[in-house]
Scaffold this active site. Structure first.
Site, PDB file in Angstrom:
ATOM      1  N   LYS A  26       0.845  -1.207   0.000  1.00 35.85           N
ATOM      2  CA  LYS A  26       0.000   0.000   0.000  1.00 35.85           C
ATOM      3  C   LYS A  26       0.880   1.256   0.000  1.00 35.85           C
ATOM      4  O   LYS A  26       2.096   1.154   0.243  1.00 35.85           O
ATOM      5  CB  LYS A  26      -0.912  -0.024   1.226  1.00 35.85           C
ATOM      6  CG  LYS A  26      -0.155  -0.018   2.533  1.00 35.85           C
ATOM      7  CD  LYS A  26      -1.030  -0.466   3.694  1.00 35.85           C
ATOM      8  CE  LYS A  26      -0.243  -0.415   4.984  1.00 35.85           C
ATOM      9  NZ  LYS A  26      -0.887  -1.142   6.070  1.00 35.85           N
ATOM     10  N   TYR A  85      15.508  29.576  10.268  1.00 35.27           N
ATOM     11  CA  TYR A  85      14.239  30.144  10.750  1.00 35.27           C
ATOM     12  C   TYR A  85      14.125  30.064  12.260  1.00 35.27           C
ATOM     13  O   TYR A  85      14.513  29.062  12.879  1.00 35.27           O
ATOM     14  CB  TYR A  85      13.055  29.385  10.143  1.00 35.27           C
ATOM     15  CG  TYR A  85      12.802  29.726   8.701  1.00 35.27           C
ATOM     16  CD1 TYR A  85      12.335  30.989   8.330  1.00 35.27           C
ATOM     17  CD2 TYR A  85      13.026  28.783   7.706  1.00 35.27           C
ATOM     18  CE1 TYR A  85      12.104  31.299   7.004  1.00 35.27           C
ATOM     19  CE2 TYR A  85      12.793  29.088   6.373  1.00 35.27           C
ATOM     20  CZ  TYR A  85      12.333  30.347   6.027  1.00 35.27           C
ATOM     21  OH  TYR A  85      12.103  30.638   4.723  1.00 35.27           O
TER      22      TYR A  85
END
Ligand SMILES: *Cc1c(COP(=O)(O)O)cnc(C)c1O
Length: 373
Positions: A46, A261
């Site tokens: 999957k 940041y």
């Protein structure tokens, strides 16, 4: 330095890449198959085969002998059927029967894993003669998909064409928990009610946990892709993926400078740093960021750890290369994110997550390079 085995790399080689070793994948399938004999080994592919690519992965595992595949939804099932055209494979759709889509299950010969009365009713209206095989899922403690076990007798009386009954273990990797054994006991009771279909309960962790979980079929996912490599177990799997990204700039920063940041990391002394061309947009978790108070993750250069400094940003990660001799590391060199120094389990632990999340979130911007030999 370029990665050692760069045979399969493109000539212009200047962006992050994921190397997927299909031989290791086949070896893992063979090792697990051998380990669980006489049980059958299916493959759970999957989420685009856990991010590694449904087509290449399914073909490799098919060639290694696998004939039963588990995907999550109808789209994946259709994609698999169109790519792996051999008529001898069974494709199970774990998320069951999607509403009003039954025609497609028939058209593409997909086996829904049915786990609710609503789905079953829809199916029985469609298939009054019980021609098309289905799988039935029982919930033995997950409270996710699956019928309540009290419905087992009723369902067995419907005389359905059931090719597999299954359940799913919630915490097979928890060594001290007794829940997996409880779930298995409940499931074995149900198996007695249904006398002929095959039974399956084991994911990777359960099949490693104990042979009593193997039953007729196991359905590993992550262990095929190199997960649980660190586990001390009789079953040893090989690493399948390597992830590398290039350095785009190297620079010196002064003590007191902040990086990235939020300015959450301030250099404690003069440092040499490298900016690596990969970030959270590629699937590198922001939880690998570091500050002065909290250590983050690290990448590797030629076997040497290079700690992440400050926040992981969208396309760039800054790493500390102060300990690497000047002039032995250059712009354009590749940094190991996953490889022989740090496997998917180690990386995910540092990121406070699981290897499954790391693999499935690696973004399509990262080039996939399949290694065949
Ligand atoms: C994903 C999944 C698996 C495979 O699990 P791994 O832990 O990756 O081995 C098996 N069964 C079901 C129902 C699943 O959803």
């Amino acid at each position: 330095m370029m990665p050692k085995d760069n045979r399969t790399m493109r000539e212009i080689d200047c962006s992050a890449f994921l190397e997927i070793d299909l031989c290791a994948l086949a070896d893992n399938y063979n090792s697990i198959s051998e380990y669980v004999k006489p049980s059958l080994c299916a493959a759970t592919i999957k989420a685009n085969a856990y991010g590694l690519g449904l087509e290449a992965v399914s073909k490799t595992i098919y060639d290694a002998g696998c004939r039963s595949f588990f995907v999550s939804d109808l789209d994946e099932g259709i994609r698999l059927r169109e790519n792996l055209t051999s008529p001898d494979i069974t494709i199970y759709i774990l998320n069951g029967l999607m509403p009003h889509s039954i025609e497609y299950y028939k058209k593409y010969n997909l086996t829904p894993v049915i786990g609710s009365l609503e789905e079953l009713d829809e199916y029985r209206v469609f298939d009054k003669q019980n021609i098309y095989p289905i799988a039935i899922h029982f919930d033995t403690g997950f409270s996710r998909l699956g019928f309540d076990i009290t419905l087992a007798s009723k369902i067995s009386e419907y005389k359905l064409n059931i090719s597999l009954i299954m359940s799913h273990i919630a915490s097979a990797e928890e060594k001290l928990s007794e829940m997996p054994e409880n779930q298995l006991d409940q499931f074995l009771q149900i198996c007695k009610i249904f006398n002929n279909p095959k039974s399956s309960i084991a994911n990777s962790a359960a099949l490693i946990r104990n042979k009593s979980f193997h039953l007729d079929m196991v359905r590993p996912g992550i262990s095929l892709y190199g997960g649980y490599e660190n586990l001390q177990s009789k079953l040893q799997v090989k690493p399948v993926v390597k992830l590398y990204a290039p350095i785009i700039q190297i620079k010196k920063i002064k003590k007191g400078a902040t990086i990235g940041y939020g300015a959450i990391y301030k250099a404690t002394h003069d440092k040499a740093i490298a900016l690596v061309s990969i970030g959270y947009a590629d699937g590198i978790p922001r939880s690998l960021s570091s500050s002065n108070d909290e250590m983050g993750g690290q990448f590797y250069y030629e076997g040497q750890p290079t700690p992440i400094l400050g926040r992981v940003s969208m396309d760039i990660v800054a790493i500390d290369i102060s300990d690497i001799p000047y002039n032995t590391i250059n712009r354009g060199n590749f940094i190991e994110i996953i490889g022989s120094n740090q496997n998917i389990d180690n990386l995910s632990e540092n990121a406070d997550t699981i290897s499954y999340e790391i693999l499935t979130r690696l973004n399509s911007r990262i080039r996939k390079i399949y290694k065949y030999a």
